[in-house]
Design a protein around this motif. Sequence first.
Motif, PDB file in Angstrom:
ATOM      1  N   ASP A 216      38.981 -17.176-127.364  1.00 23.75           N
ATOM      2  CA  ASP A 216      39.425 -16.057-126.541  1.00 23.75           C
ATOM      3  C   ASP A 216      38.436 -15.813-125.394  1.00 23.75           C
ATOM      4  OD1 ASP A 216      39.939 -13.341-125.566  1.00 23.75           O
ATOM      5  OD2 ASP A 216      41.193 -13.099-127.338  1.00 23.75           O
ATOM      6  N   LEU A 217      38.946 -15.854-124.179  1.00 22.03           N
ATOM      7  CA  LEU A 217      38.120 -15.703-122.982  1.00 22.03           C
ATOM      8  C   LEU A 217      37.336 -14.391-122.989  1.00 22.03           C
ATOM      9  CD1 LEU A 217      37.258 -16.760-120.199  1.00 22.03           C
ATOM     10  CD2 LEU A 217      39.321 -15.683-119.264  1.00 22.03           C
ATOM     11  N   ARG A 218      37.892 -13.351-123.593  1.00 19.46           N
ATOM     12  CA  ARG A 218      37.202 -12.055-123.604  1.00 19.46           C
ATOM     13  C   ARG A 218      35.857 -12.120-124.318  1.00 19.46           C
ATOM     14  NH1 ARG A 218      41.813  -8.570-126.207  1.00 19.46           N
ATOM     15  NH2 ARG A 218      41.951 -10.542-127.352  1.00 19.46           N
ATOM     16  N   LEU A 219      35.728 -12.969-125.312  1.00 17.39           N
ATOM     17  CA  LEU A 219      34.456 -13.111-126.018  1.00 17.39           C
ATOM     18  C   LEU A 219      33.414 -13.772-125.112  1.00 17.39           C
ATOM     19  CD1 LEU A 219      33.406 -12.310-128.794  1.00 17.39           C
ATOM     20  CD2 LEU A 219      33.981 -14.593-129.604  1.00 17.39           C
ATOM     21  N   PHE A 220      33.837 -14.750-124.332  1.00 13.13           N
ATOM     22  CA  PHE A 220      32.944 -15.405-123.379  1.00 13.13           C
ATOM     23  C   PHE A 220      32.536 -14.423-122.272  1.00 13.13           C
ATOM     24  CE2 PHE A 220      34.887 -18.836-125.617  1.00 13.13           C
ATOM     25  CZ  PHE A 220      33.964 -19.867-125.608  1.00 13.13           C
ATOM     26  N   GLU A 221      33.494 -13.625-121.806  1.00 10.76           N
ATOM     27  CA  GLU A 221      33.182 -12.622-120.777  1.00 10.76           C
ATOM     28  C   GLU A 221      32.187 -11.591-121.303  1.00 10.76           C
ATOM     29  OE1 GLU A 221      37.204 -11.398-120.050  1.00 10.76           O
ATOM     30  OE2 GLU A 221      37.413 -12.757-118.318  1.00 10.76           O
ATOM     31  N   LEU A 222      32.379 -11.149-122.540  1.00 10.28           N
ATOM     32  CA  LEU A 222      31.469 -10.180-123.130  1.00 10.28           C
ATOM     33  C   LEU A 222      30.056 -10.754-123.243  1.00 10.28           C
ATOM     34  CD1 LEU A 222      30.879  -7.466-124.475  1.00 10.28           C
ATOM     35  CD2 LEU A 222      31.556  -8.511-126.653  1.00 10.28           C
ATOM     36  N   ALA A 223      29.955 -11.998-123.676  1.00 12.97           N
ATOM     37  CA  ALA A 223      28.639 -12.628-123.789  1.00 12.97           C
ATOM     38  C   ALA A 223      27.962 -12.690-122.429  1.00 12.97           C
ATOM     39  CB  ALA A 223      28.767 -14.023-124.386  1.00 12.97           C
ATOM     40  N   ALA A 224      28.696 -13.076-121.408  1.00 11.56           N
ATOM     41  CA  ALA A 224      28.119 -13.138-120.064  1.00 11.56           C
ATOM     42  C   ALA A 224      27.635 -11.757-119.627  1.00 11.56           C
ATOM     43  CB  ALA A 224      29.143 -13.694-119.077  1.00 11.56           C
ATOM     44  N   THR A 225      28.448 -10.747-119.837  1.00 14.01           N
ATOM     45  CA  THR A 225      28.068  -9.380-119.463  1.00 14.01           C
ATOM     46  C   THR A 225      26.810  -8.953-120.203  1.00 14.01           C
ATOM     47  OG1 THR A 225      30.348  -8.797-118.957  1.00 14.01           O
ATOM     48  CG2 THR A 225      28.842  -6.978-119.445  1.00 14.01           C
ATOM     49  N   ARG A 226      26.748  -9.237-121.492  1.00 15.37           N
ATOM     50  CA  ARG A 226      25.574  -8.851-122.281  1.00 15.37           C
ATOM     51  C   ARG A 226      24.324  -9.624-121.865  1.00 15.37           C
ATOM     52  NH1 ARG A 226      28.191  -7.691-128.263  1.00 15.37           N
ATOM     53  NH2 ARG A 226      29.155  -5.712-127.639  1.00 15.37           N
ATOM     54  N   CYS A 227      24.532 -10.761-121.223  1.00 21.10           N
ATOM     55  CA  CYS A 227      23.398 -11.533-120.698  1.00 21.10           C
ATOM     56  C   CYS A 227      23.040 -11.119-119.276  1.00 21.10           C
ATOM     57  CB  CYS A 227      23.726 -13.026-120.721  1.00 21.10           C
ATOM     58  SG  CYS A 227      23.729 -13.745-122.363  1.00 21.10           S
ATOM     59  N   GLY A 228      23.846 -10.223-118.713  1.00 18.40           N
ATOM     60  CA  GLY A 228      23.586  -9.772-117.350  1.00 18.40           C
ATOM     61  C   GLY A 228      24.020 -10.759-116.286  1.00 18.40           C
ATOM     62  N   VAL A 229      24.987 -11.620-116.610  1.00 17.99           N
ATOM     63  CA  VAL A 229      25.496 -12.605-115.659  1.00 17.99           C
ATOM     64  C   VAL A 229      27.019 -12.545-115.650  1.00 17.99           C
ATOM     65  CG1 VAL A 229      23.493 -14.131-115.956  1.00 17.99           C
ATOM     66  CG2 VAL A 229      25.518 -14.481-117.377  1.00 17.99           C
ATOM     67  N   SER A 230      27.606 -13.331-114.775  1.00 21.81           N
ATOM     68  CA  SER A 230      29.057 -13.429-114.677  1.00 21.81           C
ATOM     69  C   SER A 230      29.483 -14.855-114.956  1.00 21.81           C
ATOM     70  CB  SER A 230      29.503 -13.031-113.265  1.00 21.81           C
ATOM     71  OG  SER A 230      30.856 -13.365-113.066  1.00 21.81           O
ATOM     72  N   LEU A 231      30.639 -15.021-115.589  1.00 23.02           N
ATOM     73  CA  LEU A 231      31.162 -16.365-115.791  1.00 23.02           C
ATOM     74  C   LEU A 231      31.395 -17.061-114.455  1.00 23.02           C
ATOM     75  CD1 LEU A 231      33.728 -15.894-118.715  1.00 23.02           C
ATOM     76  CD2 LEU A 231      31.453 -16.938-118.819  1.00 23.02           C
ATOM     77  N   ALA A 232      31.643 -16.294-113.414  1.00 20.57           N
ATOM     78  CA  ALA A 232      31.843 -16.879-112.086  1.00 20.57           C
ATOM     79  C   ALA A 232      30.596 -17.611-111.600  1.00 20.57           C
ATOM     80  CB  ALA A 232      32.241 -15.792-111.088  1.00 20.57           C
ATOM     81  N   ASP A 233      29.435 -17.258-112.179  1.00 23.38           N
ATOM     82  CA  ASP A 233      28.184 -17.931-111.814  1.00 23.38           C
ATOM     83  C   ASP A 233      28.088 -19.328-112.410  1.00 23.38           C
ATOM     84  OD1 ASP A 233      27.432 -15.576-110.510  1.00 23.38           O
ATOM     85  OD2 ASP A 233      26.326 -14.827-112.257  1.00 23.38           O
ATOM     86  N   GLY A 234      28.987 -19.655-113.328  1.00 23.06           N
ATOM     87  CA  GLY A 234      28.935 -20.942-113.996  1.00 23.06           C
ATOM     88  C   GLY A 234      28.008 -20.889-115.187  1.00 23.06           C
ATOM     89  N   GLY A 235      27.766 -22.033-115.768  1.00 25.64           N
ATOM     90  CA  GLY A 235      26.894 -22.108-116.925  1.00 25.64           C
ATOM     91  C   GLY A 235      27.349 -23.192-117.867  1.00 25.64           C
ATOM     92  N   TRP A 236      26.809 -23.142-119.072  1.00 28.59           N
ATOM     93  CA  TRP A 236      27.053 -24.172-120.077  1.00 28.59           C
ATOM     94  C   TRP A 236      27.436 -23.535-121.401  1.00 28.59           C
ATOM     95  CZ3 TRP A 236      26.620 -29.477-119.402  1.00 28.59           C
ATOM     96  CH2 TRP A 236      26.115 -29.891-118.164  1.00 28.59           C
ATOM     97  N   MET A 237      28.266 -24.243-122.154  1.00 22.74           N
ATOM     98  CA  MET A 237      28.593 -23.892-123.529  1.00 22.74           C
ATOM     99  C   MET A 237      28.259 -25.090-124.392  1.00 22.74           C
ATOM    100  SD  MET A 237      29.716 -21.762-125.703  1.00 22.74           S
ATOM    101  CE  MET A 237      30.279 -21.752-127.395  1.00 22.74           C
ATOM    102  N   VAL A 238      27.437 -24.864-125.409  1.00 25.35           N
ATOM    103  CA  VAL A 238      27.079 -25.903-126.367  1.00 25.35           C
ATOM    104  C   VAL A 238      27.646 -25.482-127.710  1.00 25.35           C
ATOM    105  CG1 VAL A 238      25.177 -27.082-127.528  1.00 25.35           C
ATOM    106  CG2 VAL A 238      24.928 -26.378-125.116  1.00 25.35           C
ATOM    107  N   GLY A 239      28.371 -26.367-128.358  1.00 22.15           N
ATOM    108  CA  GLY A 239      28.926 -26.002-129.651  1.00 22.15           C
ATOM    109  C   GLY A 239      29.482 -27.177-130.411  1.00 22.15           C
ATOM    110  N   ASP A 240      29.816 -26.920-131.677  1.00 20.98           N
ATOM    111  CA  ASP A 240      30.313 -27.976-132.544  1.00 20.98           C
ATOM    112  C   ASP A 240      31.806 -27.878-132.821  1.00 20.98           C
ATOM    113  OD1 ASP A 240      30.337 -25.752-134.200  1.00 20.98           O
ATOM    114  OD2 ASP A 240      29.305 -26.732-135.859  1.00 20.98           O
TER     115      ASP A 240
END
Length: 158
Positions: free
Chosen positions: A85-109
């Motif tokens: 769910d995209l909302r979980l990714f958006e929440l994580a970005a907000t809690r990190c003080g960044v925006s998903l629009a800034d880009g970034g990486w997801m590491v997972g299994d």
Amino acid sequence: MRDAFGLETPAADLWQEYVDRVAAAVTCRPEVLEGLARLRAAAWTIGVITNGAGDIQRAKLAATGLADLVDGVAVSGDLEIRKPDLRLFELAATRCGVSLADGGWMVGDNPAGDIGGGRQAGLRTIWLRGRPWPDGLPAAHHVVEDVTDALAILLTKE
């Protein structure tokens, strides 16, 4: 509920005991903690997106030492939504003080939850190989056998 002595034990106490035992059972390898510390030293913002019960996931992060190395955490159990769910990714970005629009990486299994969700969020992805890859899911940007390999990739990126 009653304990071994026949005394009433509140359910909250039993749950907390369970949380504590789960947290005590997890570890994080020193080389992973060191890799994350190097990312922090290189000015990376680090977030955690995880499915599960909030109190258990936060207790595991604290017990492993990971909590001190991340800028924000989004736990599915707190919101009754799960990766991808995209909302979980958006929440994580907000809690990190960044925006998903800034880009970034997801590491997972998890191919669908981590990699599919990360791609949907506009992130570059690194898959920790293990689970079968589902048909029709776009490939991850990188595939590694161990999280230390993912950290090494990230340390070469800006």
